[in-house]
Design a protein around this motif. Sequence first.
Motif, PDB file in Angstrom:
ATOM      1  N   VAL A  20      90.210 -21.548   4.445  1.00  0.00           N
ATOM      2  CA  VAL A  20      91.636 -21.222   4.472  1.00  0.00           C
ATOM      3  C   VAL A  20      91.836 -19.842   3.855  1.00  0.00           C
ATOM      4  N   PRO A  21      92.507 -18.916   4.571  1.00  0.00           N
ATOM      5  CA  PRO A  21      92.766 -17.579   4.010  1.00  0.00           C
ATOM      6  C   PRO A  21      94.013 -17.598   3.121  1.00  0.00           C
ATOM      7  N   TYR A  22      93.971 -16.782   2.093  1.00  0.00           N
ATOM      8  CA  TYR A  22      95.102 -16.706   1.177  1.00  0.00           C
ATOM      9  C   TYR A  22      95.696 -15.301   1.183  1.00  0.00           C
ATOM     10  N   SER A  23      96.863 -15.160   0.600  1.00  0.00           N
ATOM     11  CA  SER A  23      97.590 -13.891   0.651  1.00  0.00           C
ATOM     12  C   SER A  23      97.284 -12.990  -0.541  1.00  0.00           C
ATOM     13  N   PHE A  24      96.267 -13.344  -1.303  1.00  0.00           N
ATOM     14  CA  PHE A  24      95.903 -12.539  -2.466  1.00  0.00           C
ATOM     15  C   PHE A  24      94.399 -12.279  -2.445  1.00  0.00           C
ATOM     16  N   SER A  25      93.996 -11.268  -3.176  1.00  0.00           N
ATOM     17  CA  SER A  25      92.584 -10.924  -3.300  1.00  0.00           C
ATOM     18  C   SER A  25      92.110 -11.290  -4.697  1.00  0.00           C
ATOM     19  N   GLN A  26      91.020 -12.046  -4.768  1.00  0.00           N
ATOM     20  CA  GLN A  26      90.474 -12.459  -6.063  1.00  0.00           C
ATOM     21  C   GLN A  26      88.952 -12.438  -5.998  1.00  0.00           C
ATOM     22  N   ALA A  27      88.343 -11.488  -6.684  1.00  0.00           N
ATOM     23  CA  ALA A  27      86.886 -11.387  -6.701  1.00  0.00           C
ATOM     24  C   ALA A  27      86.280 -12.273  -7.787  1.00  0.00           C
ATOM     25  N   HIS A  60      97.833 -17.477 -11.095  1.00  0.00           N
ATOM     26  CA  HIS A  60      98.754 -17.030 -10.051  1.00  0.00           C
ATOM     27  C   HIS A  60     100.143 -17.640 -10.180  1.00  0.00           C
ATOM     28  N   ASN A  61     101.117 -16.869  -9.730  1.00  0.00           N
ATOM     29  CA  ASN A  61     102.451 -17.374  -9.443  1.00  0.00           C
ATOM     30  C   ASN A  61     102.353 -18.099  -8.092  1.00  0.00           C
ATOM     31  N   TYR A  62     102.713 -19.373  -8.070  1.00  0.00           N
ATOM     32  CA  TYR A  62     102.530 -20.169  -6.851  1.00  0.00           C
ATOM     33  C   TYR A  62     103.205 -19.539  -5.643  1.00  0.00           C
ATOM     34  N   PHE A  63     104.424 -19.058  -5.792  1.00  0.00           N
ATOM     35  CA  PHE A  63     105.184 -18.538  -4.657  1.00  0.00           C
ATOM     36  C   PHE A  63     104.582 -17.243  -4.123  1.00  0.00           C
ATOM     37  N   LYS A  64     104.168 -16.351  -5.013  1.00  0.00           N
ATOM     38  CA  LYS A  64     103.551 -15.098  -4.585  1.00  0.00           C
ATOM     39  C   LYS A  64     102.208 -15.351  -3.902  1.00  0.00           C
ATOM     40  N   ALA A  65     101.468 -16.337  -4.406  1.00  0.00           N
ATOM     41  CA  ALA A  65     100.123 -16.608  -3.888  1.00  0.00           C
ATOM     42  C   ALA A  65     100.133 -17.430  -2.608  1.00  0.00           C
ATOM     43  N   SER A  66     101.291 -17.939  -2.211  1.00  0.00           N
ATOM     44  CA  SER A  66     101.382 -18.830  -1.042  1.00  0.00           C
ATOM     45  C   SER A  66     102.100 -18.183   0.132  1.00  0.00           C
ATOM     46  N   LYS A  67     102.021 -16.861   0.243  1.00  0.00           N
ATOM     47  CA  LYS A  67     102.698 -16.177   1.335  1.00  0.00           C
ATOM     48  C   LYS A  67     102.060 -16.467   2.688  1.00  0.00           C
ATOM     49  N   ASN A  73      99.127 -19.085   3.154  1.00  0.00           N
ATOM     50  CA  ASN A  73      98.893 -20.530   3.118  1.00  0.00           C
ATOM     51  C   ASN A  73      99.160 -21.019   1.702  1.00  0.00           C
ATOM     52  N   THR A  74      99.522 -22.283   1.580  1.00  0.00           N
ATOM     53  CA  THR A  74      99.849 -22.816   0.261  1.00  0.00           C
ATOM     54  C   THR A  74      98.642 -22.778  -0.670  1.00  0.00           C
ATOM     55  N   LEU A  75      98.892 -22.359  -1.918  1.00  0.00           N
ATOM     56  CA  LEU A  75      97.834 -22.305  -2.917  1.00  0.00           C
ATOM     57  C   LEU A  75      97.403 -23.706  -3.338  1.00  0.00           C
ATOM     58  N   VAL A 116      89.975 -24.178  -0.073  1.00  0.00           N
ATOM     59  CA  VAL A 116      89.887 -25.292   0.878  1.00  0.00           C
ATOM     60  C   VAL A 116      89.260 -24.796   2.176  1.00  0.00           C
ATOM     61  N   SER A 117      88.416 -25.622   2.763  1.00  0.00           N
ATOM     62  CA  SER A 117      87.876 -25.347   4.095  1.00  0.00           C
ATOM     63  C   SER A 117      88.380 -26.412   5.057  1.00  0.00           C
TER      64      SER A 117
END
Length: 306
Positions: free
Chosen positions: A128-135, A141-148, A150-152, A117-118
């Motif tokens: 929007v920055p996220y708490s995971f790295s994905q190239a 993803h696990n929703y809770f882990k990936a939303s540390k 911003n919400t996934l 999302v922008s």
Amino acid sequence: MTFFSIIISVYNKEKCIKNTIESVLNQTFKDFEIIVINDGSTDGSEIIISAIEDSRIKLITTKNQGASNARNTGIKEASSNYIALLDGDDSWHVEYLQHMYDAICKFPNLKIFTTGVSQNYKTKTVPVPYSFSQAELYGIHNYFKASKKNTLITSSSVVFNASIIEKTGLFDTSIISGQDTDLWIRFGMHFEVLFINKQLVYYNFNESSLSNTTYELSKKPKFDNYLTEERTNTDLKLFLDRNRYSLALLSKLQDDQKHFSFYTSHLDSKNLSFRKSFLLNSPKWFLKLLIKIKSLQGEKIYYPKS
């Protein structure tokens, strides 16, 4: 039967609803229906929607009952197996649905799909920055882990198989602000989420929107429906405590000791960083100063400026 049912909830969006609907009509993937729920708008939204001529659009006008009721009404009216949500003031990249379709075909066993999302502001657009790295293009993803950070999942960037509603339920109509987070919790408790690593959704910042003006704690989620589940689900517990922390700060800013005590009583302080613990114990004047400084950036903030 169309492949996607697109649910657009609208309340007094006359300045942007045409652009929102056109962003759907301009999609390169064409197999969809649009169900627009006019939630008792008092401006010209209904007239603008009615003037758009396309047989794929179904307009339902109801009395004002809130976003949860509006979205639930649209979901119940949907005829497709895949539901796509879109807020009445946001928009999609022209290839949004094509990317969703491709992902669904590639991962037929998954049920929930989302994209980057922008956030569009007056003078800039910020991814929007996220708490995971994905190239890679696709990531599960696990929703809770990936939303540390911003919400996934957001209410304009999610597509889900309609069958999951039997397990997760619909939006909680008793929650006025934050009802989307409550549903994403139930999504995350039961299903993994496929993230498409492209910025395909545009959140158009509006200072007067409900999410940016509703700070009444009685209208927020209490996060007390998951007390049993969080005892055995560490990721869920961490997610809930981050949200409780945010609402505890809001309680302090509003001198609401009752809600502050409620949220902190369910909050495990071990799950907070030093910074968050420091802020939670800081005086109100210091918090207000930090918010004022943050607001000068011209971006979305989650607390009242004054």
